[in-house]
Design a protein around this motif. Structure first.
Motif, PDB file in Angstrom:
ATOM      1  N   CYS A   1       0.955  -1.199   0.049  1.00 23.39           N
ATOM      2  CA  CYS A   1      -0.131   0.040   0.287  1.00 23.39           C
ATOM      3  C   CYS A   1       0.866   1.249  -0.127  1.00 23.39           C
ATOM      4  CB  CYS A   1      -1.015  -0.018   1.006  1.00 23.39           C
ATOM      5  SG  CYS A   1      -2.257   1.080   1.215  1.00 23.39           S
TER       6      CYS A   1
ATOM      7  N   CYS B   1      -4.223  -1.963   2.721  1.00 22.93           N
ATOM      8  CA  CYS B   1      -4.715  -1.088   1.528  1.00 22.93           C
ATOM      9  C   CYS B   1      -6.101  -1.034   1.466  1.00 22.93           C
ATOM     10  CB  CYS B   1      -4.003  -1.382   0.401  1.00 22.93           C
ATOM     11  SG  CYS B   1      -3.455   0.154  -0.445  1.00 22.93           S
TER      12      CYS B   1
ATOM     13  N   ASP C   1      -7.197   1.145   4.170  1.00 28.82           N
ATOM     14  CA  ASP C   1      -6.629   2.493   4.289  1.00 28.82           C
ATOM     15  C   ASP C   1      -7.507   3.774   4.223  1.00 28.82           C
ATOM     16  OD1 ASP C   1      -3.648   3.496   4.247  1.00 28.82           O
ATOM     17  OD2 ASP C   1      -4.629   4.543   2.599  1.00 28.82           O
TER      18      ASP C   1
ATOM     19  N   SER D   1      -8.136  -2.996  -3.914  1.00 31.79           N
ATOM     20  CA  SER D   1      -6.833  -3.302  -4.020  1.00 31.79           C
ATOM     21  C   SER D   1      -6.795  -4.912  -4.354  1.00 31.79           C
ATOM     22  CB  SER D   1      -5.852  -3.029  -3.307  1.00 31.79           C
ATOM     23  OG  SER D   1      -5.608  -1.456  -3.246  1.00 31.79           O
TER      24      SER D   1
END
Length: 278
Positions: free
Chosen positions: A117, A163, A166, A178
């Motif tokens: 990430c 990620c 995130d 992702s």
């Protein structure tokens, strides 16, 4: 005479690959802008025997060739993630070797997709573990997709990459999902693009149509079907993986297409079964 020269180039390439596998000096990794000559035949030793690449109408100079040149702003070239020794893809072993040599400064480990990430500390190996340990590149896709009204929702149950949860790059923060996959092997497109039926033999549905030409395409290029042609895939990759902020030049696309449609890769020798072309 020409045939002899080609075979000679292949012999040199094979010897170099064997030397590296046994701890010699020659390195199978192709950096951008090296300007090597890509021979008509190129062999690499691997754990299962010998990989062979054939370049139709080779050899070919790679100096200033857009597949082998860092034409984007992040220092990568197409060859960065499509290595000849990895059958024009990328192995975890190659990624790990590049990390040992160059660490996070290597263009392979660009924060945008070469790390788990972009928000993670980029100098740490753990931030690139999916690429180093598994050979996986991050693919970020908008959710919901543009001009699509999905009939399902996505929730993050487990997020080892960090990620998707995130705040800046995740599903709720940026509306991005992702996923991680290996780069697609850039070889054997003669067979991948071929259409033997007027319909998809697996699904029984009509073949997809290229929106730019209106002609049917094989539908075999991408597992998720998001791009129908090599040209569209190049434009997508130029932005996602080379850092382009504008469209890839048409001349560069034509040059890359010519190379990609001439390169073939397959295991040539098996350590147990011997030559596989008999």
């Amino acid at each position: 005479m020409i045939r002899g020269l080609v075979l000679g180039a292949a012999t040199v390439a094979f010897a170099a690959a064997v030397a590296f596998a046994q701890g010699g000096e020659k390195d199978p990794w192709w950096d951008p802008n090296e300007g090597r000559v890509f021979p008509a035949q190129l062999d690499y030793r691997n754990a299962n025997g010998t990989l062979r690449l054939l370049l139709d109408n080779g050899p070919m100079e790679t100096k200033d060739h857009p597949f082998f040149t860092a034409i984007g702003p992040n220092g990568r070239a197409c060859v960065t993630c499509h290595q000849p020794a990895d059958a024009m893809s990328l192995s975890a072993a190659s990624a790990a070797r590049q990390w040992q040599r160059n660490g996070a400064k290597d263009p392979l480990f660009a924060a945008s997709d070469g790390s788990n990430c972009p928000s993670l500390p980029q100098g740490e190996r753990a931030s690139h573990s999916l690429l180093i340990d598994h050979g996986l590149i991050r693919i970020a896709r908008p959710w919901p997709p543009k001009d699509v009204k999905p009939d399902f929702t996505i929730e993050v149950v487990r997020d080892p990459s960090t990620c998707n949860l995130d705040a800046r790059h995740g599903l709720k923060g940026a509306g991005m999902v992702s996923v991680f996959r290996r780069p697609r092997p850039v070889a054997n497109f003669k067979y991948i693009e071929a259409m033997g039926f007027a319909y998809d033999p697996k699904a029984g549905m009509p073949l997809p149509v290229d929106p730019e030409t209106g002609k049917p395409v094989s539908g075999n290029l991408m597992a998720d079907g998001r791009v129908p042609t090599l040209e569209a895939q190049m434009r997508d990759a130029a932005g996602a993986h080379l850092g382009f902020l504008k469209n890839l030049d048409k001349g560069d696309i034509a040059c890359i297409l010519d190379f990609e449609r001439r390169i073939y890769a397959a295991q040539q020798i098996d350590v147990s079964g011997g030559p596989l072309d008999g």
